[in-house]
Motif scaffolding. Structure first.
Motif, PDB file in Angstrom:
ATOM      1  N   THR A 195       9.175 -55.188  45.075  1.00 42.09           N
ATOM      2  CA  THR A 195       8.587 -54.086  44.431  1.00 42.09           C
ATOM      3  C   THR A 195       8.719 -52.836  45.046  1.00 42.09           C
ATOM      4  OG1 THR A 195       7.568 -55.293  42.874  1.00 42.09           O
ATOM      5  CG2 THR A 195       6.925 -53.220  42.819  1.00 42.09           C
ATOM      6  N   CYS A 196       9.304 -51.783  44.931  1.00 44.23           N
ATOM      7  CA  CYS A 196       9.287 -50.407  45.840  1.00 44.23           C
ATOM      8  C   CYS A 196       8.589 -49.333  44.941  1.00 44.23           C
ATOM      9  CB  CYS A 196      10.677 -50.255  46.125  1.00 44.23           C
ATOM     10  SG  CYS A 196      11.446 -51.473  47.162  1.00 44.23           S
ATOM     11  N   ALA A 197       7.932 -48.403  45.460  1.00 46.43           N
ATOM     12  CA  ALA A 197       7.628 -47.174  44.943  1.00 46.43           C
ATOM     13  C   ALA A 197       8.427 -45.931  45.622  1.00 46.43           C
ATOM     14  CB  ALA A 197       5.982 -46.960  44.651  1.00 46.43           C
ATOM     15  N   VAL A 198       8.704 -44.963  44.784  1.00 44.20           N
ATOM     16  CA  VAL A 198       9.254 -43.893  45.479  1.00 44.20           C
ATOM     17  C   VAL A 198       8.740 -42.749  45.025  1.00 44.20           C
ATOM     18  CG1 VAL A 198      11.721 -42.856  45.751  1.00 44.20           C
ATOM     19  CG2 VAL A 198      11.575 -45.280  45.694  1.00 44.20           C
ATOM     20  N   PHE A 199       8.348 -41.820  45.704  1.00 43.03           N
ATOM     21  CA  PHE A 199       7.258 -40.431  45.428  1.00 43.03           C
ATOM     22  C   PHE A 199       8.429 -39.461  45.702  1.00 43.03           C
ATOM     23  CE2 PHE A 199       4.284 -43.484  45.764  1.00 43.03           C
ATOM     24  CZ  PHE A 199       2.973 -43.157  45.035  1.00 43.03           C
ATOM     25  N   GLY A 200       8.851 -38.705  44.762  1.00 40.28           N
ATOM     26  CA  GLY A 200       9.827 -37.460  44.866  1.00 40.28           C
ATOM     27  C   GLY A 200      11.201 -38.023  44.403  1.00 40.28           C
ATOM     28  N   LYS A 213      18.007 -50.465  45.642  1.00 44.34           N
ATOM     29  CA  LYS A 213      18.691 -51.287  44.706  1.00 44.34           C
ATOM     30  C   LYS A 213      19.747 -52.124  45.573  1.00 44.34           C
ATOM     31  CE  LYS A 213      21.838 -50.974  40.770  1.00 44.34           C
ATOM     32  NZ  LYS A 213      22.375 -50.037  39.603  1.00 44.34           N
ATOM     33  N   ALA A 214      20.342 -51.329  46.325  1.00 45.18           N
ATOM     34  CA  ALA A 214      21.468 -52.094  47.111  1.00 45.18           C
ATOM     35  C   ALA A 214      20.956 -53.135  47.921  1.00 45.18           C
ATOM     36  CB  ALA A 214      22.057 -51.000  47.988  1.00 45.18           C
ATOM     37  N   ALA A 215      19.549 -53.060  48.324  1.00 43.44           N
ATOM     38  CA  ALA A 215      18.781 -54.086  49.030  1.00 43.44           C
ATOM     39  C   ALA A 215      18.316 -55.365  48.313  1.00 43.44           C
ATOM     40  CB  ALA A 215      17.515 -53.609  49.908  1.00 43.44           C
ATOM     41  N   GLY A 216      18.332 -55.116  47.294  1.00 44.52           N
ATOM     42  CA  GLY A 216      18.058 -56.037  45.993  1.00 44.52           C
ATOM     43  C   GLY A 216      16.788 -56.307  45.525  1.00 44.52           C
ATOM     44  N   ALA A 217      15.743 -55.027  45.682  1.00 45.35           N
ATOM     45  CA  ALA A 217      14.422 -54.786  44.949  1.00 45.35           C
ATOM     46  C   ALA A 217      14.730 -55.296  43.436  1.00 45.35           C
ATOM     47  CB  ALA A 217      14.232 -53.633  45.348  1.00 45.35           C
ATOM     48  N   ALA A 218      13.464 -55.856  43.100  1.00 46.10           N
ATOM     49  CA  ALA A 218      13.645 -56.333  41.809  1.00 46.10           C
ATOM     50  C   ALA A 218      13.069 -55.056  40.900  1.00 46.10           C
ATOM     51  CB  ALA A 218      12.677 -57.547  41.616  1.00 46.10           C
ATOM     52  N   GLU A 248      -5.128 -40.543  33.749  1.00 48.71           N
ATOM     53  CA  GLU A 248      -6.498 -39.900  34.214  1.00 48.71           C
ATOM     54  C   GLU A 248      -6.966 -40.730  35.518  1.00 48.71           C
ATOM     55  OE1 GLU A 248      -9.367 -40.574  31.058  1.00 48.71           O
ATOM     56  OE2 GLU A 248      -8.273 -39.290  29.781  1.00 48.71           O
ATOM     57  N   LYS A 249      -6.517 -41.665  35.860  1.00 47.55           N
ATOM     58  CA  LYS A 249      -6.847 -42.217  37.287  1.00 47.55           C
ATOM     59  C   LYS A 249      -5.775 -41.970  38.431  1.00 47.55           C
ATOM     60  CE  LYS A 249      -6.992 -46.248  35.244  1.00 47.55           C
ATOM     61  NZ  LYS A 249      -7.109 -47.904  35.269  1.00 47.55           N
ATOM     62  N   PRO A 250      -6.259 -42.156  39.421  1.00 47.03           N
ATOM     63  CA  PRO A 250      -5.480 -41.899  40.664  1.00 47.03           C
ATOM     64  C   PRO A 250      -4.058 -42.758  40.463  1.00 47.03           C
ATOM     65  CG  PRO A 250      -7.339 -42.141  41.564  1.00 47.03           C
ATOM     66  CD  PRO A 250      -7.332 -42.454  40.024  1.00 47.03           C
ATOM     67  N   ILE A 251      -3.031 -41.967  40.809  1.00 44.66           N
ATOM     68  CA  ILE A 251      -1.580 -42.747  40.667  1.00 44.66           C
ATOM     69  C   ILE A 251      -1.377 -44.048  41.612  1.00 44.66           C
ATOM     70  CG2 ILE A 251      -0.340 -41.397  42.539  1.00 44.66           C
ATOM     71  CD1 ILE A 251       1.006 -42.287  38.815  1.00 44.66           C
ATOM     72  N   GLU A 252      -1.910 -44.082  42.778  1.00 42.15           N
ATOM     73  CA  GLU A 252      -2.011 -45.427  43.471  1.00 42.15           C
ATOM     74  C   GLU A 252      -2.622 -46.372  42.925  1.00 42.15           C
ATOM     75  OE1 GLU A 252      -5.370 -42.765  45.340  1.00 42.15           O
ATOM     76  OE2 GLU A 252      -3.690 -42.590  44.417  1.00 42.15           O
ATOM     77  N   GLU A 253      -3.971 -46.180  41.820  1.00 44.43           N
ATOM     78  CA  GLU A 253      -4.287 -47.051  41.260  1.00 44.43           C
ATOM     79  C   GLU A 253      -3.452 -47.932  40.034  1.00 44.43           C
ATOM     80  OE1 GLU A 253      -8.456 -46.319  39.887  1.00 44.43           O
ATOM     81  OE2 GLU A 253      -9.057 -45.514  41.782  1.00 44.43           O
ATOM     82  N   VAL A 254      -2.881 -46.667  39.321  1.00 47.80           N
ATOM     83  CA  VAL A 254      -1.818 -47.080  38.380  1.00 47.80           C
ATOM     84  C   VAL A 254      -0.857 -47.992  38.999  1.00 47.80           C
ATOM     85  CG1 VAL A 254      -0.104 -46.130  36.732  1.00 47.80           C
ATOM     86  CG2 VAL A 254      -2.200 -45.152  37.161  1.00 47.80           C
ATOM     87  N   LEU A 255      -0.310 -47.600  40.086  1.00 46.67           N
ATOM     88  CA  LEU A 255       0.883 -48.332  40.892  1.00 46.67           C
ATOM     89  C   LEU A 255       0.237 -49.748  41.027  1.00 46.67           C
ATOM     90  CD1 LEU A 255       2.323 -45.632  42.846  1.00 46.67           C
ATOM     91  CD2 LEU A 255       3.777 -47.037  41.191  1.00 46.67           C
ATOM     92  N   GLY A 262      -0.452 -54.241  44.391  1.00 43.24           N
ATOM     93  CA  GLY A 262       0.011 -53.265  45.194  1.00 43.24           C
ATOM     94  C   GLY A 262       1.626 -53.539  45.593  1.00 43.24           C
ATOM     95  N   VAL A 263       2.286 -52.401  45.445  1.00 41.41           N
ATOM     96  CA  VAL A 263       3.922 -52.578  45.986  1.00 41.41           C
ATOM     97  C   VAL A 263       4.186 -53.002  47.331  1.00 41.41           C
ATOM     98  CG1 VAL A 263       4.320 -50.712  44.257  1.00 41.41           C
ATOM     99  CG2 VAL A 263       4.225 -50.087  46.714  1.00 41.41           C
ATOM    100  N   ASP A 264       5.466 -53.630  47.558  1.00 47.53           N
ATOM    101  CA  ASP A 264       5.829 -54.174  48.643  1.00 47.53           C
ATOM    102  C   ASP A 264       6.196 -53.003  49.849  1.00 47.53           C
ATOM    103  OD1 ASP A 264       5.584 -57.012  48.161  1.00 47.53           O
ATOM    104  OD2 ASP A 264       7.115 -56.486  46.744  1.00 47.53           O
ATOM    105  N   PHE A 265       7.023 -52.107  49.366  1.00 48.23           N
ATOM    106  CA  PHE A 265       7.433 -50.880  50.062  1.00 48.23           C
ATOM    107  C   PHE A 265       7.314 -49.439  49.116  1.00 48.23           C
ATOM    108  CE2 PHE A 265       9.938 -54.678  51.019  1.00 48.23           C
ATOM    109  CZ  PHE A 265      10.030 -54.555  52.479  1.00 48.23           C
ATOM    110  N   SER A 266       6.953 -48.340  50.039  1.00 46.44           N
ATOM    111  CA  SER A 266       6.474 -47.287  49.430  1.00 46.44           C
ATOM    112  C   SER A 266       6.902 -46.049  50.011  1.00 46.44           C
ATOM    113  CB  SER A 266       5.147 -47.031  49.345  1.00 46.44           C
ATOM    114  OG  SER A 266       4.645 -46.094  48.612  1.00 46.44           O
ATOM    115  N   PHE A 267       7.640 -45.275  49.636  1.00 51.30           N
ATOM    116  CA  PHE A 267       8.621 -44.174  50.144  1.00 51.30           C
ATOM    117  C   PHE A 267       7.677 -42.759  49.560  1.00 51.30           C
ATOM    118  CE2 PHE A 267      11.027 -47.788  49.915  1.00 51.30           C
ATOM    119  CZ  PHE A 267      11.735 -47.935  51.103  1.00 51.30           C
TER     120      PHE A 267
END
Length: 290
Positions: A195-200, A213-218, A248-255, A262-267
């Motif tokens: 699971t990946c998160a991409v900010f921006g 996607k090419a690396a196979g993230a679900a 209303e809550k911080p976006i990191e808590e939403v993620l 928590g996500v596996d990879f974050s950019f």
């Protein structure tokens, strides 16, 4: 009529002073010397690094012709050039590949010791410039200088590409795409089913999504405050798109809630301190951040 071996007069955007507008000038572009390539520029992007040079946060000698994310066609070559020929489609490389130094030989390295990024000298490898304007020499920018109709680069700073490549699109490979895609595939080494998160969701962020996607993230969760970017993000591989302003809550808590801890990879592809902090906080404790 062939222009090989002759000085070419053309238009270029010259940066004479920091924090000043470019000036469109007629410049003279000298023929390539030994181991150099003169390129007719067809398309160039505008990168944040170009803006850094304009505002002085990235030093480069002035006056200069900025630009580094481009594609063009070889107009002529200097003595000893073997990797390209006139008529070839090419991409200039702001990080050259001499193929001989230890980083170039290392399977995971590419930051050639002959690069002009960390210690900008504003010239080609022989220490001189091929540009003049108003009777004055004009400096090169990190070995590329693409905001011009013609440029000259060292042979090691150019890559031949497929003849069918659409230059107005592949110019992004020179920096934006490779930075984003490479960060996912080569640096983070995103794993299958992760699971990946991409900010921006600018050009680099979208390229990160393609790499994930090419690396196979679900799951690839795209984060941006501009919802207009969500359609394109999903087209290139995002599985979900969220806007921090919708919560209303911080976006990191939403993620963390979305990903079950928590996500596996974050950019972080925005360049802001607050989003960098969020990028780190949304990770699972054992995961990696970029």
């Amino acid at each position: 009529m062939s222009t090989a071996g002759k000085v070419i007069k053309c238009k270029a955007a010259v940066l004479w002073e920091l924090k000043k507008p470019f000036s469109i000038e007629e410049v003279e572009v000298a023929p390539p010397k030994a181991n150099e390539v003169r390129i007719k520029m067809v398309a160039t992007g505008v990168c944040r690094s170009d803006d850094h040079a304009i505002n002085g946060s990235l030093f480069t000698p002035l006056p200069a012709i900025i630009g580094h994310e481009a594609a063009g066609i070889v107009e002529s070559i200097g003595e000893g050039v073997t990797t390209v020929k006139p008529g070839d489609k090419v991409i200039p490389l702001f990080v050259p590949q001499c193929g001989k130094c230890s980083p170039c030989k290392h399977p995971e390295g590419n930051f050639c010791l002959k690069n002009n990024v960390t210690k900008p000298r504003g010239t080609l490898m022989d220490g001189t410039s091929r540009f003049t304007c108003r009777g004055k020499p004009i400096y090169h920018f990190i070995g590329t200088s693409t905001f011009t109709q013609y440029t000259v680069v060292d042979e090691m700073s150019v890559a031949k590409i497929d003849a069918d490549s659409p230059l107005e699109k592949v110019c992004l490979i020179g920096c934006g795409f490779s930075t984003g895609y490479g960060s996912a595939v080569k640096v983070a080494k995103v794993t299958q089913g992760s699971t990946c998160a991409v900010f921006g969701l600018g050009g680099v962020g979208l390229s990160v999504i393609m790499g994930c996607k090419a690396a196979g993230a679900a799951r690839i969760i795209a984060v941006d405050i501009n919802k207009d970017k969500f359609v394109k993000a999903k087209e290139v591989g995002a599985t979900e798109c969220i806007n921090p302003r919708d919560y209303e809550k911080p976006i990191e808590e939403v993620l963390k809630e979305m990903s079950g801890g928590g996500v596996d990879f974050s950019f972080e592809v925005v360049g802001r301190f607050d989003t960098m902090v969020c990028t780190l906080k949304c990770l699972e404790i054992s995961a990696s951040a970029f």
